[in-house]
Scaffold this motif. Structure first.
Motif, short mmCIF file in Angstrom:
data_model
loop_
_atom_site.label_atom_id
_atom_site.label_comp_id
_atom_site.label_asym_id
_atom_site.label_seq_id
_atom_site.Cartn_x
_atom_site.Cartn_y
_atom_site.Cartn_z
N PRO A 1 0.80 -1.23 0.00
CA PRO A 1 0.00 0.00 0.00
C PRO A 1 0.83 1.28 0.00
N MET A 2 1.91 1.30 0.78
CA MET A 2 2.74 2.51 0.87
C MET A 2 3.26 2.92 -0.51
N TYR A 3 3.77 1.95 -1.26
CA TYR A 3 4.35 2.26 -2.57
C TYR A 3 3.28 2.40 -3.64
N TYR A 4 2.12 1.81 -3.42
CA TYR A 4 0.99 2.03 -4.31
C TYR A 4 0.59 3.50 -4.28
N PHE A 5 0.50 4.06 -3.07
CA PHE A 5 0.15 5.48 -2.94
C PHE A 5 1.29 6.37 -3.43
N VAL B 1 -7.68 19.93 -10.45
CA VAL B 1 -7.87 18.50 -10.19
C VAL B 1 -6.64 17.91 -9.52
N LEU B 2 -5.47 18.19 -10.09
CA LEU B 2 -4.23 17.59 -9.61
C LEU B 2 -3.80 18.17 -8.27
N ALA B 3 -4.02 19.48 -8.06
CA ALA B 3 -3.65 20.10 -6.79
C ALA B 3 -4.48 19.54 -5.64
N ILE B 4 -5.79 19.41 -5.85
CA ILE B 4 -6.66 18.85 -4.82
C ILE B 4 -6.32 17.38 -4.58
N ALA B 5 -6.08 16.64 -5.68
CA ALA B 5 -5.74 15.22 -5.55
C ALA B 5 -4.45 15.04 -4.74
N GLU B 6 -3.48 15.92 -4.95
CA GLU B 6 -2.23 15.79 -4.20
C GLU B 6 -2.44 16.05 -2.71
N CYS B 7 -3.29 17.03 -2.39
CA CYS B 7 -3.59 17.31 -0.97
C CYS B 7 -4.10 16.05 -0.27
N TYR B 8 -5.05 15.39 -0.89
CA TYR B 8 -5.67 14.22 -0.25
C TYR B 8 -4.81 12.97 -0.37
N MET B 9 -3.99 12.88 -1.41
CA MET B 9 -3.09 11.73 -1.51
C MET B 9 -2.04 11.79 -0.41
N LEU C 1 -9.73 4.36 -1.64
CA LEU C 1 -9.13 5.63 -1.21
C LEU C 1 -8.60 6.41 -2.41
N SER C 2 -7.94 5.73 -3.32
CA SER C 2 -7.40 6.39 -4.51
C SER C 2 -8.51 6.96 -5.38
N VAL D 1 -9.96 10.06 -3.82
CA VAL D 1 -9.07 11.22 -3.99
C VAL D 1 -9.31 11.89 -5.34
N TYR D 2 -9.36 11.09 -6.39
CA TYR D 2 -9.52 11.67 -7.73
C TYR D 2 -10.93 12.19 -7.96
N ILE D 3 -11.93 11.52 -7.40
CA ILE D 3 -13.31 11.99 -7.55
C ILE D 3 -13.48 13.36 -6.89
N TRP D 4 -12.90 13.51 -5.69
CA TRP D 4 -13.02 14.80 -5.01
C TRP D 4 -12.25 15.89 -5.76
N GLY D 5 -11.08 15.53 -6.33
CA GLY D 5 -10.33 16.49 -7.14
C GLY D 5 -11.14 16.95 -8.34
N ILE D 6 -11.78 16.02 -9.03
CA ILE D 6 -12.61 16.35 -10.19
C ILE D 6 -13.82 17.18 -9.78
N THR D 7 -14.42 16.84 -8.65
CA THR D 7 -15.59 17.59 -8.16
C THR D 7 -15.22 19.04 -7.85
N GLY D 8 -14.15 19.22 -7.08
CA GLY D 8 -13.72 20.58 -6.73
C GLY D 8 -13.35 21.40 -7.94
#
Length: 315
Positions: free
Chosen positions: A58-62, A106-114, A144-145, A148-155
């Motif tokens: 999981p650690m390296y997957y994220f 999208v990418l900025a929000i995704a990075e925050c949550y990742m 979880l992944s 993260v991307y769904i919330w990035g796309i939504t925002g």
């Protein structure tokens, strides 16, 4: 003319990072090198994790997901930024500008949550190691992944949708090196009150919530580390988490400086400098931080290099 998707401005001019002619070539070479190193580092990290079976955790997957986000983020921003250093006018069409803005958010929000997900992963690994494989199952990691991307796309959809309803009839010069939300809003002839409210609201949520998860995770991690009786175990545990803390502090600090300051305090010159950190510096540093401070990555890299050397010798 009534506000709507229609705009009298069909293209924008990006002012760039600086207007000083003597700095254009050195900055072009600097950011070109940054982009090449960023692409090499993040692609290398993704490839290494994909090829090394013992890194399929999981650690390296994220971490692989974070590297993909950083690679895409730098690709969305830096190539267009380089144009401003060598071209007389860095022109971007209205659709191109909105596309860049959408992808960036999208990418900025995704990075925050990742980063928050990675902190939670470290909390489970250090504080509840016996339950780690159960809690962080492949199914949970995938969910979880996706979240993260769904919330990035939504925002990003909310921000971009609110900008598309604005009417632009002022100057078409964006005082920035890419199409960011705040510089674009400055060109609007329509009321931007709703946009500003959502910027403050969503920026607070997307910075505060992940920060609280990260802070809470590391409070428990620190408490667990301090209970380790072995003096050799503490430095190892601290080393495992220190790289994550460094990346988090730089990324969230520069984002907060840009988006959580009143417009009367935050000048665009300061905003440009701040944005350089979260758009170019962080994507460059993340693979370096995680690879140089991680024993597993070093071992995997040496193993891959030995296999490549062995194949060359037998060709």
């Amino acid at each position: 003319m009534a506000p709507g998707n229609e705009s009298t401005v069909s293209e924008f001019l990006l002012a760039g990072l600086t207007q000083q002619p003597e700095l254009q070539l050195p900055l072009f070479l600097l950011f070109l090198a940054i982009y090449l190193l960023t692409a090499l580092g993040n692609l290398g990290m993704v490839t290494l994790i994909g090829l090394s079976s013992h890194l399929h955790t999981p650690m390296y997957y994220f971490l692989c997901s974070l590297s993909l986000i950083d690679l895409c983020q730098s690709t969305v921003i830096i190539p267009k930024m380089l144009v401003s250093f060598v071209a007389d006018k860095n022109i971007t069409s209205y659709p191109e500008c909105m596309t860049q803005l959408y992808c960036f958010i999208v990418l900025a929000i995704a990075e925050c949550y990742m980063l928050a997900v990675m902190a939670y992963d470290r909390y489970i690994a250090i504080c509840q190691p016996l339950l780690y494989n159960v809690i962080m199952s492949p199914h949970v990691c995938a969910l979880l992944s996706v979240a993260v991307y769904i919330w990035g796309i939504t925002g990003s959809t909310i921000h971009t949708g609110l900008i598309l309803r604005l009417h632009f009839c002022k100057t078409n010069v964006i005082n920035h090196y890419f199409c960011d939300v705040i510089p674009v809003l400055e060109l609007s002839c329509s009321s931007t009150y709703i946009n500003e409210v959502f910027i403050l609201l969503l920026s607070t949520i997307n910075l505060l919530f992940p920060s609280l998860i990260i802070l809470g995770s590391y409070i428990f991690i620190l408490s667990s580390i301090l209970r380790i009786s072995s003096t050799e175990g503490r430095p190892k545990a601290f080393s495992t988490c220190s790289s994550h803390i460094s990346a988090v502090a730089l990324f969230f600090g520069s984002l907060a400086f840009m988006y959580l300051q009143p417009s009367s305090v935050n000048t665009m010159g300061q905003g440009k400098v701040s944005s350089v950190f979260y758009t170019t510096v962080v994507p460059l540093l993340n693979p370096l931080i995680y690879s140089l401070r991680n024993t597993d990555v070093k071992i995997a890299l040496r193993k891959i290099l030995k296999e490549i050397s062995f194949l060359h010798l037998n060709v």
